[in-house]
Design a protein around this motif. Structure first.
Motif, PDB file in Angstrom:
ATOM      1  N   ILE A 126      -1.421   6.411  54.203  1.00 51.46           N
ATOM      2  CA  ILE A 126      -2.306   6.470  55.015  1.00 51.46           C
ATOM      3  C   ILE A 126      -1.896   6.288  56.592  1.00 51.46           C
ATOM      4  CG2 ILE A 126      -4.610   6.377  55.863  1.00 51.46           C
ATOM      5  CD1 ILE A 126      -5.617   5.765  52.865  1.00 51.46           C
ATOM      6  N   LEU A 127      -1.430   5.093  56.523  1.00 51.11           N
ATOM      7  CA  LEU A 127      -1.209   4.892  57.838  1.00 51.11           C
ATOM      8  C   LEU A 127       0.003   5.642  58.336  1.00 51.11           C
ATOM      9  CD1 LEU A 127      -1.557   2.615  60.244  1.00 51.11           C
ATOM     10  CD2 LEU A 127      -0.247   1.214  58.888  1.00 51.11           C
ATOM     11  N   ALA A 128       1.119   5.823  57.540  1.00 50.64           N
ATOM     12  CA  ALA A 128       2.237   6.551  57.742  1.00 50.64           C
ATOM     13  C   ALA A 128       1.688   8.051  58.490  1.00 50.64           C
ATOM     14  CB  ALA A 128       3.037   7.051  56.798  1.00 50.64           C
ATOM     15  N   LEU A 129       0.991   8.683  57.821  1.00 49.38           N
ATOM     16  CA  LEU A 129       0.419  10.168  58.278  1.00 49.38           C
ATOM     17  C   LEU A 129      -0.188   9.955  59.836  1.00 49.38           C
ATOM     18  CD1 LEU A 129      -1.210  12.954  56.167  1.00 49.38           C
ATOM     19  CD2 LEU A 129      -2.306  12.193  58.365  1.00 49.38           C
ATOM     20  N   ALA A 130      -1.310   9.052  59.709  1.00 50.25           N
ATOM     21  CA  ALA A 130      -2.077   8.722  61.057  1.00 50.25           C
ATOM     22  C   ALA A 130      -1.000   8.451  62.193  1.00 50.25           C
ATOM     23  CB  ALA A 130      -3.031   7.870  60.620  1.00 50.25           C
TER      24      ALA A 130
END
Length: 428
Positions: free
Chosen positions: A304-308
């Motif tokens: 999730i953090l990678a995409l955001a």
């Protein structure tokens, strides 16, 4: 207590805190500091790392063992990063500051440490009170029903106070993280607000995917602190778009998630977010860093953090050679589904892009500090013009906070941008 073997440094610290509501003492060595602590109570020890006879790390380790309630901060230089990490692990350091320090940052960190100390002391006091009253309840005569009812009511009031103190501690913890995030973004080349944007989007995606509120909170905290490992990188690596870096520069840049985990792992409350930060540069197809994990091997919070992070990096120009608009950045994210990003995370992200707000935002109004009243609630984060966070959104103001806002404006000689939630006017 400030500890440093250089008298001019101690004088500078005294000047910095002169006129503030602190009792300041100084010591020229670890031995002198320990002798003072033997006979006098101290709430916070700020020690230089490099000192003859006994280093700051050794001193603070002894302080942790003998006076565990004393908050600990260490001053260090860029060259002492490894020693600082060891000091954080062995001495359970609350924070470290780089020399030469920024005066505003120094004062903010000290205030934050003392705020946490005060909340911890209050929580311990209330817990002790609850334990004592529980023992008294057990000893009460079962026939004294009225007395039991009175004591039960008193216990409920105390528990309410304890819960309030616990909530204040949690809120203070999150606010401290937001303040630290602002300090990270003040580093040259940082994009103001980037970490908070990443944290907010990551939490929304986590909720969309059905994660628990605690898991979503951990993802949000990881988003706020995901750039902490960049503090030790040269300015060029931070200010140059990733695609323009050489192979050697990229290899150096890719160390920052591991450095971030090392910096945070000594703090128990941040161990899970630190684990998510370590893997937020992994790719779903296994071609990422630092461990080359793929698919479900990568923690969901990291996916999730990678995409955001990439979504906003594409827009601010730190990832590609040019900045993309919001729609183009979204299309670039969607195009990498199954390659760089987890398809189900991409699907949740796409759903959020088209989602409408569940409820209209609360009305807000800009006010001057002279108009502030007890009970008003901040509608936006209260930050300086330089981007340093002072108070988080949704903070309820009291007399003490209002006076601190006035004091800051007087010292800075400039007004702060203050927004509060608009309240309904009573009917005539």
């Amino acid at each position: 207590m400030f500890v440093d073997d250089e008298a001019n440094i101690l004088s500078a610290m005294r000047r910095l805190f002169r006129g503030r509501d602190f009792d300041v003492v100084t010591a020229g060595s670890g031995r002198e500091a320990l002798a003072y602590l033997e006979a006098n109570p101290v709430d916070l020890v700020v020690s230089d790392m490099r000192m003859p006879e006994q280093t700051g790390a050794e001193l603070l380790c002894i302080v942790r063992q003998r006076w565990p309630d004393v908050m600990r901060i260490i001053l260090t230089g860029y060259a002492d990063v490894n020693d600082t990490m060891q000091a954080i692990n062995t001495g359970e350091i609350y924070r470290y500051l780089l020399k030469p320090w920024n005066d505003d940052e120094f004062v903010t960190v000290v205030q934050g440490a003392l705020m946490v100390k005060g909340l911890r002391d209050e929580k311990a006091r209330l817990e002790k009170l609850v334990h004592r009253q529980n023992r008294e309840l057990v000893e009460l005569n079962s026939g004294l029903e009225q007395k039991v009812r009175e004591r039960t009511a008193e216990l409920q009031r105390t528990m309410a106070q304890l819960n309030s103190a616990h909530e204040s501690l949690k809120k203070g913890f999150v606010t401290s993280i937001k303040v630290f995030t602002s300090l990270i973004e003040m580093r040259g080349g940082a994009i103001a607000g980037h970490s908070r944007q990443v944290a907010d989007l990551a939490r929304q995606i986590a909720r969309e995917l059905g994660l628990t509120e605690m898991e979503a909170q951990e993802v949000m905290v990881a988003g706020l602190l995901h750039a902490i490992g960049k503090l030790g990188l040269p300015d060029k690596l931070i200010q140059t778009p990733y695609v323009q870096l050489s192979a050697a520069e990229r290899a150096e840049f890719e160390k920052h998630p591991v450095n971030a985990q090392a910096a945070l792992m000594a703090l128990e409350q941040l161990q899970k977010p630190a684990h998510l930060i370590r893997h937020h540069r992994e790719r779903y197809d296994g071609k990422g860093h630092p461990d080359g994990l793929a698919l479900e091997q990568i923690p969901l919070g990291s996916r999730i953090l990678a995409l955001a992070n990439d979504f906003f990096s594409l827009q601010n120009g730190t990832l590609e050679e040019r900045s993309l608009g919001r729609d183009d950045a979204a299309r670039a994210i969607l195009a990498q589904s199954g390659k760089r990003y987890d398809p189900k995370v991409v699907a949740a992200f796409a759903k959020l892009l088209g989602a409408k707000p569940a409820e209209p935002p609360r009305a807000e109004v800009a006010v001057k500090s002279a108009e502030l009243k007890v009970g008003m609630v901040l509608a936006r984060d209260l930050s300086t013009q330089g981007g340093m966070l002072l108070l988080a959104r949704d903070y309820a103001l009291d007399d003490r906070l209002i006076e601190q806002i006035h004091s800051f404006e007087r010292s800075a000689r400039q007004p702060l941008p203050i927004y509060i939630y608009k309240t309904e006017e009573p009917a005539a």
